[in-house]
Design a protein around this motif. Structure first.
Motif, PDB file in Angstrom:
ATOM      1  N   GLY A 150       0.701  -1.298   0.078  1.00  0.00           N
ATOM      2  CA  GLY A 150       0.265  -0.214  -0.025  1.00  0.00           C
ATOM      3  C   GLY A 150       0.795   1.038  -0.442  1.00  0.00           C
ATOM      4  O   GLY A 150       2.127   1.117   0.368  1.00  0.00           O
ATOM      5  N   LEU A 151       0.247   2.406  -0.193  1.00  0.00           N
ATOM      6  CA  LEU A 151       0.940   3.806  -0.213  1.00  0.00           C
ATOM      7  C   LEU A 151       0.702   4.582  -0.469  1.00  0.00           C
ATOM      8  O   LEU A 151      -1.406   4.352  -0.630  1.00  0.00           O
ATOM      9  N   ALA A 152       0.256   5.661   0.177  1.00  0.00           N
ATOM     10  CA  ALA A 152      -0.229   7.208  -0.031  1.00  0.00           C
ATOM     11  C   ALA A 152       0.074   8.083  -0.904  1.00  0.00           C
ATOM     12  O   ALA A 152       1.293   7.953  -1.153  1.00  0.00           O
ATOM     13  N   VAL A 153      -0.878   9.188  -2.127  1.00  0.00           N
ATOM     14  CA  VAL A 153      -0.246   9.181  -2.397  1.00  0.00           C
ATOM     15  C   VAL A 153      -1.013  10.782  -2.677  1.00  0.00           C
ATOM     16  O   VAL A 153      -2.142  11.551  -2.265  1.00  0.00           O
ATOM     17  N   GLY A 154       0.086  11.751  -2.790  1.00  0.00           N
ATOM     18  CA  GLY A 154      -0.833  13.458  -2.988  1.00  0.00           C
ATOM     19  C   GLY A 154      -0.056  14.693  -3.720  1.00  0.00           C
ATOM     20  O   GLY A 154       0.850  14.407  -4.170  1.00  0.00           O
ATOM     21  N   ILE A 155      -0.825  15.826  -4.123  1.00  0.00           N
ATOM     22  CA  ILE A 155      -0.047  15.964  -5.827  1.00  0.00           C
ATOM     23  C   ILE A 155      -0.403  17.477  -4.764  1.00  0.00           C
ATOM     24  O   ILE A 155      -1.519  18.035  -4.079  1.00  0.00           O
ATOM     25  N   VAL A 156       0.886  18.321  -4.924  1.00  0.00           N
ATOM     26  CA  VAL A 156       0.539  19.950  -3.537  1.00  0.00           C
ATOM     27  C   VAL A 156       1.015  20.568  -5.333  1.00  0.00           C
ATOM     28  O   VAL A 156       1.547  20.434  -6.077  1.00  0.00           O
ATOM     29  N   TYR A 157       0.322  21.986  -5.326  1.00  0.00           N
ATOM     30  CA  TYR A 157       0.258  22.637  -6.825  1.00  0.00           C
ATOM     31  C   TYR A 157       0.480  23.903  -5.215  1.00  0.00           C
ATOM     32  O   TYR A 157      -0.625  24.413  -5.243  1.00  0.00           O
ATOM     33  N   ASP A 158       1.272  24.676  -5.767  1.00  0.00           N
ATOM     34  CA  ASP A 158       1.114  25.925  -5.479  1.00  0.00           C
ATOM     35  C   ASP A 158       0.913  26.302  -3.861  1.00  0.00           C
ATOM     36  O   ASP A 158       0.659  27.237  -2.695  1.00  0.00           O
ATOM     37  N   GLN A 159       1.742  25.317  -3.442  1.00  0.00           N
ATOM     38  CA  GLN A 159       1.702  24.887  -1.732  1.00  0.00           C
ATOM     39  C   GLN A 159       0.601  24.410  -1.369  1.00  0.00           C
ATOM     40  O   GLN A 159      -0.081  24.246   0.257  1.00  0.00           O
ATOM     41  N   ASP A 160      -0.531  24.116  -2.038  1.00  0.00           N
ATOM     42  CA  ASP A 160      -1.702  23.709  -1.638  1.00  0.00           C
ATOM     43  C   ASP A 160      -1.885  21.548  -1.849  1.00  0.00           C
ATOM     44  O   ASP A 160      -1.593  21.974  -3.108  1.00  0.00           O
ATOM     45  N   LEU A 161      -2.616  20.991  -1.253  1.00  0.00           N
ATOM     46  CA  LEU A 161      -2.510  20.064  -1.402  1.00  0.00           C
ATOM     47  C   LEU A 161      -4.073  20.187  -2.752  1.00  0.00           C
ATOM     48  O   LEU A 161      -5.418  20.092  -2.121  1.00  0.00           O
ATOM     49  N   VAL A 162      -3.853  19.545  -3.793  1.00  0.00           N
ATOM     50  CA  VAL A 162      -5.322  19.288  -4.446  1.00  0.00           C
ATOM     51  C   VAL A 162      -5.712  18.277  -4.240  1.00  0.00           C
ATOM     52  O   VAL A 162      -7.154  17.740  -5.155  1.00  0.00           O
ATOM     53  N   TRP A 163      -4.792  16.880  -4.266  1.00  0.00           N
ATOM     54  CA  TRP A 163      -5.206  15.691  -4.269  1.00  0.00           C
ATOM     55  C   TRP A 163      -4.608  14.601  -3.497  1.00  0.00           C
ATOM     56  O   TRP A 163      -3.525  14.806  -3.388  1.00  0.00           O
ATOM     57  N   SER A 164      -5.126  14.336  -2.733  1.00  0.00           N
ATOM     58  CA  SER A 164      -4.311  13.136  -2.433  1.00  0.00           C
ATOM     59  C   SER A 164      -5.467  11.331  -2.544  1.00  0.00           C
ATOM     60  O   SER A 164      -6.882  11.613  -2.478  1.00  0.00           O
TER      61      SER A 164
END
Length: 202
Positions: free
Chosen positions: A12-26
């Motif tokens: 298992g793993l967790a994924v996050g996408i950060v754009y301009d210092q904001d977490l936009v998807w996880s």
């Protein structure tokens, strides 16, 4: 993500996408605990291992910015007990910058079998065993990964700040960044957000 998990045998793993210092998807994939079929979520806590080296280097730079040390200072200025066998007669002294750039020439590990026993030495035990170790490369000439060197940088943080390394990182890095689910101290294995650790697929 799922194809990579299958290919690499990751439970298992967790994924996050950060754009301009904001977490936009996880999103969480797979399981944090296979035996209990507990799924990974974006809030799952994983061991971060050597990512703590970033905290150590950041702490050292914060003390540099505060005027309490310079990166070109010798380690022995802050750790008077620092002593290691040196067969390189022309080797310069080990400086703070060498510790955090893996150019100290120090061995990869302290003289303790913790990767076999999972029992990590105390600061005092590392200090006591260090004179029995030797430089493996001439200081400042080549890159060699060293857990020992960065742990000594953590000792410098404690010595210069006058507070335990763990407390310094908590107060000056984790708390200001509101990293409430990141810990310097070891958390209990039954923590509700903690992922079970699994070894490499053989």
């Amino acid at each position: 993500v799922e194809s990579q998990m299958a290919y690499k045998g990751l439970p298992g793993l967790a994924v996050g996408i950060v754009y301009d210092q904001d977490l936009v998807w996880s999103h969480g994939f797979g399981f944090a605990d296979l035996a209990n079929q507990k799924k990974v979520t974006p809030e799952t806590i994983f061991r971060i291992a050597s990512i703590t080296k970033l905290f150590t280097s950041t702490a050292l730079m914060q003390l540099r910015d505060a005027g309490k040390l310079q990166l070109d200072d010798p380690v022995v200025r802050y750790l008077p007990w620092f002593s290691v066998q040196n067969s390189f007669s022309d080797a310069p002294p080990v400086l703070l910058k060498h510790l955090i750039t893996h150019t100290s020439g120090l061995p990869r590990e302290s003289a303790h079998p913790y990767w076999d026993t999972a029992e990590f030495p105390t600061y005092e035990e590392v200090e006591k065993s260090l004179p029995g170790q030797k430089l493996v490369l001439r200081t400042g000439t080549r890159w060699k990964y060293s857990n020992l060197a960065v742990s000594l940088a953590g000792d410098v943080v404690a010595a210069v700040s006058g507070m335990p390394y763990e407390d310094f990182v908590q107060k000056y890095i984790l708390d200001p960044l509101e990293m409430g689910d990141t810990f310097v101290h070891t958390i209990p294995p039954d923590h509700p957000k903690f992922a079970v650790g699994y070894g490499d697929r053989k």
